[in-house]
Write a protein that holds these residues in place. Sequence first.
Motif, PDB file in Angstrom:
ATOM      1  N   GLU A 119      65.676 -33.556  83.138  1.00  0.00           N
ATOM      2  CA  GLU A 119      66.323 -32.289  82.797  1.00  0.00           C
ATOM      3  C   GLU A 119      66.793 -32.328  81.352  1.00  0.00           C
ATOM      4  O   GLU A 119      67.392 -33.295  80.898  1.00  0.00           O
ATOM      5  N   GLY A 120      66.510 -31.281  80.630  1.00  0.00           N
ATOM      6  CA  GLY A 120      66.850 -31.231  79.218  1.00  0.00           C
ATOM      7  C   GLY A 120      65.699 -31.651  78.320  1.00  0.00           C
ATOM      8  O   GLY A 120      65.694 -31.352  77.126  1.00  0.00           O
ATOM      9  N   PHE A 121      64.735 -32.341  78.897  1.00  0.00           N
ATOM     10  CA  PHE A 121      63.544 -32.772  78.145  1.00  0.00           C
ATOM     11  C   PHE A 121      62.302 -32.052  78.631  1.00  0.00           C
ATOM     12  O   PHE A 121      61.420 -31.704  77.827  1.00  0.00           O
ATOM     13  N   LEU A 122      62.234 -31.781  79.928  1.00  0.00           N
ATOM     14  CA  LEU A 122      61.039 -31.226  80.559  1.00  0.00           C
ATOM     15  C   LEU A 122      60.591 -29.921  79.911  1.00  0.00           C
ATOM     16  O   LEU A 122      59.466 -29.820  79.389  1.00  0.00           O
ATOM     17  N   ILE A 123      61.446 -28.907  79.938  1.00  0.00           N
ATOM     18  CA  ILE A 123      61.061 -27.583  79.442  1.00  0.00           C
ATOM     19  C   ILE A 123      60.749 -27.594  77.944  1.00  0.00           C
ATOM     20  O   ILE A 123      59.683 -27.104  77.529  1.00  0.00           O
ATOM     21  N   PRO A 124      61.629 -28.146  77.071  1.00  0.00           N
ATOM     22  CA  PRO A 124      61.314 -28.167  75.633  1.00  0.00           C
ATOM     23  C   PRO A 124      60.018 -28.914  75.325  1.00  0.00           C
ATOM     24  O   PRO A 124      59.227 -28.484  74.478  1.00  0.00           O
ATOM     25  N   ALA A 125      59.792 -30.054  76.014  1.00  0.00           N
ATOM     26  CA  ALA A 125      58.592 -30.847  75.738  1.00  0.00           C
ATOM     27  C   ALA A 125      57.328 -30.107  76.170  1.00  0.00           C
ATOM     28  O   ALA A 125      56.302 -30.167  75.481  1.00  0.00           O
ATOM     29  N   ILE A 126      57.384 -29.406  77.309  1.00  0.00           N
ATOM     30  CA  ILE A 126      56.229 -28.617  77.750  1.00  0.00           C
ATOM     31  C   ILE A 126      55.929 -27.525  76.725  1.00  0.00           C
ATOM     32  O   ILE A 126      54.777 -27.319  76.322  1.00  0.00           O
ATOM     33  N   ILE A 127      56.979 -26.828  76.296  1.00  0.00           N
ATOM     34  CA  ILE A 127      56.788 -25.733  75.338  1.00  0.00           C
ATOM     35  C   ILE A 127      56.207 -26.251  74.026  1.00  0.00           C
ATOM     36  O   ILE A 127      55.238 -25.691  73.489  1.00  0.00           O
ATOM     37  N   ILE A 128      56.774 -27.337  73.496  1.00  0.00           N
ATOM     38  CA  ILE A 128      56.301 -27.876  72.214  1.00  0.00           C
ATOM     39  C   ILE A 128      54.880 -28.424  72.350  1.00  0.00           C
ATOM     40  O   ILE A 128      54.017 -28.174  71.501  1.00  0.00           O
ATOM     41  N   GLY A 129      54.632 -29.181  73.430  1.00  0.00           N
ATOM     42  CA  GLY A 129      53.303 -29.740  73.626  1.00  0.00           C
ATOM     43  C   GLY A 129      52.239 -28.665  73.776  1.00  0.00           C
ATOM     44  O   GLY A 129      51.173 -28.728  73.147  1.00  0.00           O
ATOM     45  N   MET A 130      52.531 -27.653  74.597  1.00  0.00           N
ATOM     46  CA  MET A 130      51.586 -26.547  74.782  1.00  0.00           C
ATOM     47  C   MET A 130      51.400 -25.766  73.483  1.00  0.00           C
ATOM     48  O   MET A 130      50.306 -25.285  73.170  1.00  0.00           O
ATOM     49  N   SER A 131      52.482 -25.640  72.714  1.00  0.00           N
ATOM     50  CA  SER A 131      52.411 -24.922  71.437  1.00  0.00           C
ATOM     51  C   SER A 131      51.483 -25.629  70.464  1.00  0.00           C
ATOM     52  O   SER A 131      50.699 -24.993  69.748  1.00  0.00           O
ATOM     53  N   ILE A 132      51.571 -26.952  70.424  1.00  0.00           N
ATOM     54  CA  ILE A 132      50.715 -27.722  69.520  1.00  0.00           C
ATOM     55  C   ILE A 132      49.248 -27.561  69.901  1.00  0.00           C
ATOM     56  O   ILE A 132      48.390 -27.297  69.047  1.00  0.00           O
ATOM     57  N   THR A 133      48.945 -27.694  71.197  1.00  0.00           N
ATOM     58  CA  THR A 133      47.539 -27.595  71.620  1.00  0.00           C
ATOM     59  C   THR A 133      46.985 -26.186  71.408  1.00  0.00           C
ATOM     60  O   THR A 133      45.860 -26.023  70.930  1.00  0.00           O
ATOM     61  N   SER A 134      47.785 -25.175  71.744  1.00  0.00           N
ATOM     62  CA  SER A 134      47.298 -23.797  71.557  1.00  0.00           C
ATOM     63  C   SER A 134      47.212 -23.445  70.083  1.00  0.00           C
ATOM     64  O   SER A 134      46.305 -22.727  69.660  1.00  0.00           O
ATOM     65  N   GLY A 135      48.157 -23.974  69.280  1.00  0.00           N
ATOM     66  CA  GLY A 135      48.143 -23.692  67.848  1.00  0.00           C
ATOM     67  C   GLY A 135      46.967 -24.329  67.135  1.00  0.00           C
ATOM     68  O   GLY A 135      46.438 -23.775  66.165  1.00  0.00           O
ATOM     69  N   CYS A 136      46.538 -25.486  67.598  1.00  0.00           N
ATOM     70  CA  CYS A 136      45.400 -26.178  66.986  1.00  0.00           C
ATOM     71  C   CYS A 136      44.061 -25.649  67.490  1.00  0.00           C
ATOM     72  O   CYS A 136      43.039 -25.779  66.799  1.00  0.00           O
ATOM     73  N   PHE A 137      44.057 -25.086  68.695  1.00  0.00           N
ATOM     74  CA  PHE A 137      42.798 -24.713  69.349  1.00  0.00           C
ATOM     75  C   PHE A 137      41.946 -23.782  68.481  1.00  0.00           C
ATOM     76  O   PHE A 137      40.779 -24.066  68.221  1.00  0.00           O
ATOM     77  N   GLY A 138      42.509 -22.669  68.054  1.00  0.00           N
ATOM     78  CA  GLY A 138      41.742 -21.677  67.303  1.00  0.00           C
ATOM     79  C   GLY A 138      41.198 -22.185  65.986  1.00  0.00           C
ATOM     80  O   GLY A 138      39.984 -22.125  65.731  1.00  0.00           O
ATOM     81  N   PRO A 139      42.068 -22.697  65.083  1.00  0.00           N
ATOM     82  CA  PRO A 139      41.579 -23.160  63.780  1.00  0.00           C
ATOM     83  C   PRO A 139      40.557 -24.284  63.874  1.00  0.00           C
ATOM     84  O   PRO A 139      39.578 -24.303  63.128  1.00  0.00           O
ATOM     85  N   ILE A 140      40.780 -25.238  64.796  1.00  0.00           N
ATOM     86  CA  ILE A 140      39.862 -26.381  64.876  1.00  0.00           C
ATOM     87  C   ILE A 140      38.548 -25.986  65.542  1.00  0.00           C
ATOM     88  O   ILE A 140      37.466 -26.309  65.048  1.00  0.00           O
ATOM     89  N   SER A 141      38.623 -25.277  66.670  1.00  0.00           N
ATOM     90  CA  SER A 141      37.391 -24.894  67.371  1.00  0.00           C
ATOM     91  C   SER A 141      36.559 -23.930  66.538  1.00  0.00           C
ATOM     92  O   SER A 141      35.327 -23.933  66.617  1.00  0.00           O
ATOM     93  N   GLY A 142      37.225 -23.106  65.732  1.00  0.00           N
ATOM     94  CA  GLY A 142      36.501 -22.152  64.904  1.00  0.00           C
ATOM     95  C   GLY A 142      35.861 -22.780  63.677  1.00  0.00           C
ATOM     96  O   GLY A 142      34.926 -22.216  63.103  1.00  0.00           O
ATOM     97  N   ALA A 143      36.360 -23.945  63.247  1.00  0.00           N
ATOM     98  CA  ALA A 143      35.871 -24.565  62.013  1.00  0.00           C
ATOM     99  C   ALA A 143      35.034 -25.813  62.248  1.00  0.00           C
ATOM    100  O   ALA A 143      34.172 -26.149  61.426  1.00  0.00           O
ATOM    101  N   PHE A 144      35.282 -26.508  63.335  1.00  0.00           N
ATOM    102  CA  PHE A 144      34.699 -27.829  63.554  1.00  0.00           C
ATOM    103  C   PHE A 144      33.178 -27.862  63.437  1.00  0.00           C
ATOM    104  O   PHE A 144      32.611 -28.596  62.615  1.00  0.00           O
ATOM    105  N   ILE A 145      32.469 -27.077  64.237  1.00  0.00           N
ATOM    106  CA  ILE A 145      31.008 -27.148  64.254  1.00  0.00           C
ATOM    107  C   ILE A 145      30.411 -26.684  62.931  1.00  0.00           C
ATOM    108  O   ILE A 145      29.516 -27.328  62.372  1.00  0.00           O
TER     109      ILE A 145
END
Length: 447
Positions: free
Chosen positions: A348-374
């Motif tokens: 408690e106190g770590f679960l929700i913030p860590a999920i939000i930050i972790g999901m934010s990083i993956t979703s934030g990287c998804f578009g720029p990297i997938s759109g540029a990589f190939i």
Amino acid sequence: MSKLYSPDFPFRPAGLPFHYGWVIAIASAASMVASIPGQTIGVNVFNDELIVALGLTRSQVALAYFIGTAVSGAILLWAGKIYDRIGARRLIVASSISLGLSLFYLSVVDWIPLAIARLWSLQGALNWMLVASITVGFFLIRFTGQGFVTMAGRNMVAKWWEYHRGKVLPFTGIGVSVCFSLAPIVFYELIQATDWRIAWRVLGLALALGVAFFGWLIFRDNPQECGLSVDGGIAPGEKQKDNPEFSVVRDFTRAEAIRNFAFWIYNGIFALQALFITAYVFHVLDLAQQLGIPDKRILGLFLPSAVIGGLISIGVGWYSDRFRLKYFAAFMASGIALSAAALVVPVEGFLIPAIIIGMSITSGCFGPISGAFIARYYGVSHIGAISGVFMSSMIIASATGPLLFSYCKDYTGSYFAAFVATLIGAIALVIASFWADNPQRKLKREE
């Protein structure tokens, strides 16, 4: 038909007072949003309704989802060449109509086995008939939605932008992230206001009529056919000139790309993200009960993740036009690791913030990297065929995730082991990312 799809019909993009690549970027984002009914995040809120209507268990629905998605991913492995042959404009029209019709099929998915049972003089639909019916529905929406609708928009941007691709993608990506995060809540409210059948029919009509027309009107496959240039004549930055990270020395074929080490590291990161996020979204309401979190609260985590992810996307896109892409791949894998770690140790106190930050990083990287990589690593001449393999891996992984997590819950009583495995895989990919070099760098040295 050739006149209907002429680049200058019904208007000339070259005649506009601004670079049409900006319109293409917005149209690409719109196609991402249009694919939501075929994405896991757009399906998960219908799961409980399907379980009741079909009389199946959660594991049986997860199995049907796995089979339907895996088959669509396997076919997409070769179907990517279709994009190279017919282009983005024809593909978005055909795939939008197909996705819309697929949603109509799903709205009567429980009636079809009953109709067949009556033809065979059976007292009721057999269990395998129910599973087969929903499997077909899942295959159709995953192949058309997550497959072709997504491919049409994402690859199109890569052809219109080169040196400034990283800057363009994130700004449209913010809207996509917000729409994806709101989709479960919007679809949930639509179901509550009508019912699940009508909800899917409304979405089907919007796709088959609205999105198909929008795609025909706005989409253009590449700037050359419109008499325009890549990047609209905007000069590359000083750090990009003669930099092998940003200059394509030679276009790779699909066979050459899949023999490259970096291809499989990026594939691994995106496949693991697809597996984990799909499983999380698919079982989110069941996971909420396990964690003791109200349904609306856990569904509400998607919105802050999308907003923060949008801001991260801008930063990743901006700096990816200046630095080597492999470092951002490592950053994306670290976001998966953080999200998994939060669920391995749900303090408690770590679960929700860590999920939000972790999901934010993956979703934030998804578009720029997938759109540029190939495009950056292998060029655009065979982008459809190469992205077919790339997307096939993600789709098959997304199919595997819900099923593996479901079986983990059935046999162990929780999702703990699945979260641990995800964490280990993510850490391994973070480390491997530092060796995922752009093959164009080696070609530049050999010139």
